[in-house]
Scaffold this active site. Sequence first.
Site, mmCIF file in Angstrom:
data_model
loop_
_atom_site.group_PDB
_atom_site.id
_atom_site.type_symbol
_atom_site.label_atom_id
_atom_site.label_comp_id
_atom_site.label_asym_id
_atom_site.label_seq_id
_atom_site.Cartn_x
_atom_site.Cartn_y
_atom_site.Cartn_z
ATOM 1 N N CYS A 298 -13.440 60.450 113.469
ATOM 2 C CA CYS A 298 -13.551 61.289 112.530
ATOM 3 C C CYS A 298 -14.675 61.204 111.305
ATOM 4 O O CYS A 298 -13.941 62.184 110.907
ATOM 5 C CB CYS A 298 -12.031 61.983 112.780
ATOM 6 S SG CYS A 298 -11.775 62.297 114.227
ATOM 7 N N HIS B 50 -11.307 67.115 106.443
ATOM 8 C CA HIS B 50 -11.331 66.644 108.339
ATOM 9 C C HIS B 50 -10.815 67.607 109.082
ATOM 10 O O HIS B 50 -9.682 67.598 108.980
ATOM 11 C CB HIS B 50 -11.140 65.505 108.760
ATOM 12 C CG HIS B 50 -11.509 65.191 110.557
ATOM 13 N ND1 HIS B 50 -12.246 65.961 111.097
ATOM 14 C CD2 HIS B 50 -10.414 64.571 111.203
ATOM 15 C CE1 HIS B 50 -11.575 65.510 112.298
ATOM 16 N NE2 HIS B 50 -10.763 65.208 112.203
ATOM 17 N N ASN C 267 -11.166 70.130 116.721
ATOM 18 C CA ASN C 267 -11.023 69.215 115.863
ATOM 19 C C ASN C 267 -12.770 68.864 116.285
ATOM 20 O O ASN C 267 -13.076 68.232 117.902
ATOM 21 C CB ASN C 267 -10.376 68.030 116.351
ATOM 22 C CG ASN C 267 -10.952 66.154 115.848
ATOM 23 O OD1 ASN C 267 -11.805 66.519 114.583
ATOM 24 N ND2 ASN C 267 -9.519 65.393 116.143
#
Length: 323
Positions: free
Chosen positions: A114, A250, A280
Amino acid sequence: MVKRSVVIGVGHYLPERVVPNSEFEQTLDTSDEWIRSRSGIERRHFAAEGERTSDLATHAARAALADAGIEADAIDAIVLATSTADLTFPSAATMVQAQLEMTHGFAFDVQAVCAGFIYALSTANALILSGQAERILVIGAETFSRIMDWTDRSTCVLFGDGAGALILEGRDEPGLPSDRGILSVDLHSDGRFKDLLYVDGGVSTGTSGYLRMQGNQVFRHAVEKLAKTAETALERAGLTAEDVDWIVPHQANIRIIQGTAKKMGLPMEKVVVTVQDHGNTSAASIPLALSVGKARGQIKTGDLLVTEAIGGGLAWGSVVLRW
């Protein structure tokens, strides 16, 4: 005068299939309300059968090229952040290079889960500052739907597929905090926390594996580490949180996003949020949010942005840039 890596174009791509939370109610002990209350996610996109990470990345790259008003032959390099490349090798970046019909320059992948796009931005910036390239296509692209355990309600409802891209160009600037471009970078990792977020398989194990996560522990680390790295990057740029126009974090979980903004002393009105629509998307989430933020009219030329992310490793970091 100093060299800065300035954003000249941005774009994104989302697969056609939209998966609302209600779709999971058919197979899991979960609900739309349960997912929304814990993550802020309402829907996400999943890649179609046969649609690969490099395909998503190429679509996003073309959108960024169109936004910049240039052709692929004007690009010197491609840096692609992904944890879900099409093949073990070659890199997904070289596949994008081929689809864009680039026969020059170089292309490679960066893997920091990520935090991958932050690492890719940092790498591209270093290449420009060192004179190795003048114009770089930086992409984040993922198909996390391919590594989900569909029986694990704590993880499979959180992730989605997508891609975002931006183009960095080396330009001479006065060398002040008011410069356009990347002003500072802060990167970290700590392998002691590997077991908090990982895939339980890989080439050397002989299995493909599924994503595993200790959500509560990741949350605890995320807010503290993201706020700290953002503050460090701002300090390196000679700036403070008061100078920030937009946090572009993020997009993992709305509670992490809210907690980080609060710890930095910034209101949610200064945060670009897309997690409700995309879930996500790992390395794709920041460039996706940048592209959507620009399309919404939120992000404008001259705005000061802080982007920050944390992912498996644990790996985390931030970039301060003026749009």
